[in-house]
Design a protein around this motif. Structure first.
Motif, short mmCIF file in Angstrom:
data_model
loop_
_atom_site.label_atom_id
_atom_site.label_comp_id
_atom_site.label_asym_id
_atom_site.label_seq_id
_atom_site.Cartn_x
_atom_site.Cartn_y
_atom_site.Cartn_z
N THR A 59 0.80 -1.23 0.00
CA THR A 59 0.00 0.00 0.00
C THR A 59 0.83 1.27 0.00
O THR A 59 0.29 2.36 -0.20
CB THR A 59 -0.96 0.03 1.21
OG1 THR A 59 -0.19 -0.15 2.41
CG2 THR A 59 -2.00 -1.08 1.10
N MET A 79 -0.29 4.41 -1.98
CA MET A 79 -1.09 4.08 -3.16
C MET A 79 -2.55 4.46 -2.89
O MET A 79 -3.13 4.02 -1.91
CB MET A 79 -0.97 2.60 -3.49
CG MET A 79 0.42 2.17 -3.96
SD MET A 79 1.01 3.02 -5.44
CE MET A 79 -0.15 2.43 -6.68
N LEU A 80 -3.10 5.29 -3.76
CA LEU A 80 -4.50 5.71 -3.63
C LEU A 80 -5.42 4.77 -4.41
O LEU A 80 -6.58 4.58 -4.05
CB LEU A 80 -4.68 7.13 -4.13
CG LEU A 80 -3.92 8.21 -3.37
CD1 LEU A 80 -4.16 9.57 -4.00
CD2 LEU A 80 -4.30 8.22 -1.90
N ASP A 81 -4.91 4.26 -5.52
CA ASP A 81 -5.64 3.30 -6.34
C ASP A 81 -4.59 2.57 -7.18
O ASP A 81 -3.39 2.69 -6.90
CB ASP A 81 -6.73 3.98 -7.19
CG ASP A 81 -6.20 5.12 -8.05
OD1 ASP A 81 -5.10 4.96 -8.66
OD2 ASP A 81 -6.87 6.15 -8.14
N GLY A 82 -5.01 1.85 -8.21
CA GLY A 82 -4.09 1.06 -8.99
C GLY A 82 -3.05 1.84 -9.77
O GLY A 82 -2.03 1.27 -10.18
N GLU A 83 -3.28 3.14 -9.98
CA GLU A 83 -2.35 3.92 -10.79
C GLU A 83 -1.83 5.19 -10.14
O GLU A 83 -0.88 5.78 -10.62
CB GLU A 83 -3.02 4.29 -12.12
CG GLU A 83 -3.29 3.10 -12.99
CD GLU A 83 -3.67 3.49 -14.41
OE1 GLU A 83 -3.81 4.70 -14.68
OE2 GLU A 83 -3.81 2.58 -15.23
N ARG A 84 -2.44 5.62 -9.04
CA ARG A 84 -2.02 6.88 -8.40
C ARG A 84 -1.42 6.63 -7.03
O ARG A 84 -1.98 5.90 -6.22
CB ARG A 84 -3.21 7.82 -8.19
CG ARG A 84 -3.69 8.53 -9.41
CD ARG A 84 -4.81 9.48 -9.06
NE ARG A 84 -5.78 8.83 -8.16
CZ ARG A 84 -6.57 9.46 -7.30
NH1 ARG A 84 -6.54 10.76 -7.22
NH2 ARG A 84 -7.41 8.80 -6.55
N GLU A 86 0.19 8.87 -3.64
CA GLU A 86 0.26 10.19 -3.01
C GLU A 86 1.60 10.34 -2.32
O GLU A 86 2.03 9.47 -1.56
CB GLU A 86 -0.87 10.34 -2.00
CG GLU A 86 -0.89 11.71 -1.34
CD GLU A 86 -2.05 11.86 -0.38
OE1 GLU A 86 -2.89 12.74 -0.63
OE2 GLU A 86 -2.13 11.08 0.59
N ALA A 118 2.45 2.64 -9.52
CA ALA A 118 1.89 3.97 -9.81
C ALA A 118 2.38 4.50 -11.14
O ALA A 118 3.53 4.30 -11.52
CB ALA A 118 2.27 4.95 -8.70
N TYR A 147 -8.09 16.57 -5.27
CA TYR A 147 -8.49 15.16 -5.33
C TYR A 147 -8.94 14.65 -3.95
O TYR A 147 -9.36 13.50 -3.82
CB TYR A 147 -7.37 14.28 -5.88
CG TYR A 147 -6.13 14.26 -5.01
CD1 TYR A 147 -5.98 13.33 -3.99
CD2 TYR A 147 -5.12 15.20 -5.19
CE1 TYR A 147 -4.86 13.33 -3.18
CE2 TYR A 147 -4.00 15.21 -4.39
CZ TYR A 147 -3.87 14.26 -3.38
OH TYR A 147 -2.77 14.27 -2.57
N CYS A 148 -8.82 15.51 -2.94
CA CYS A 148 -9.24 15.18 -1.58
C CYS A 148 -9.48 16.50 -0.86
O CYS A 148 -9.16 17.57 -1.37
CB CYS A 148 -8.18 14.35 -0.86
SG CYS A 148 -6.57 15.18 -0.76
#
Length: 161
Positions: A59, A79-84, A86, A118, A147-148
């Motif tokens: 993660t 990891m925020l998702d499968g490609e991004r 932080e 990422a 994004y948040c």
């Protein structure tokens, strides 16, 4: 001129060096926000439940930067998702600033994010953290839409990896 040796190593967030760096990071950013030194109790409170346990594969990752073997800085990727991923908790202690460690730390964190899968790095910061903002823009980060949300977020950046 002697070249100083920086090293960047993955490290658990609960080691003594990592803990001390995380405390210094929080004291620095909180003190700047409040315009006064943060107390030990405030630092303790700020670090409670801050989610650092996610800064370990798969993660995330946490790095400790050392200059000539001395703990000088840190940073993490989450990891925020499968490609991004932080970028988070990027910090160089004041005594070690200006001697060429922040850029290599940032590049190594980007490498760690790529290794986790990422393709894009994002981050949020505050307007008063001018040194951090200058570092990010100098290394190719550009302002992006939020994004948040949160109380200590004024500006968001992103970069394709």
């Amino acid at each position: 001129m002697t070249r100083m040796t920086w090293t960047f190593s993955p490290e658990r967030v609960d080691t003594s060096d990592a803990t001390s760096l995380r405390r210094d990071y929080y004291a620095d950013v909180a003190g700047r926000y409040w315009k006064r030194p943060a107390t030990e109790a405030e630092v303790d409170e700020g670090l409670t439940g801050d989610g650092v346990e996610k800064l370990t594969p798969p993660t995330g990752q946490f790095l400790v930067a050392r200059l000539e073997g001395k703990p000088a800085g840190c940073g993490g990727v989450l990891m925020l998702d499968g490609e991004r991923a932080e970028l988070t908790r990027v910090f160089i202690r004041h005594a070690f600033r200006g001697v060429g460690g922040a850029g290599p730390l940032l590049r190594r964190l980007e490498d760690e994010a790529r290794a986790l899968g990422a393709r894009r790095m994002v981050l949020n910061t505050r307007l008063d953290l001018v040194e951090a903002r200058a570092l990010y823009t100098r290394h190719g980060y550009a302002e992006i839409p939020a994004y948040c949300t949160g109380p200590y977020m004024d500006i968001w950046y992103g970069k394709e990896l």
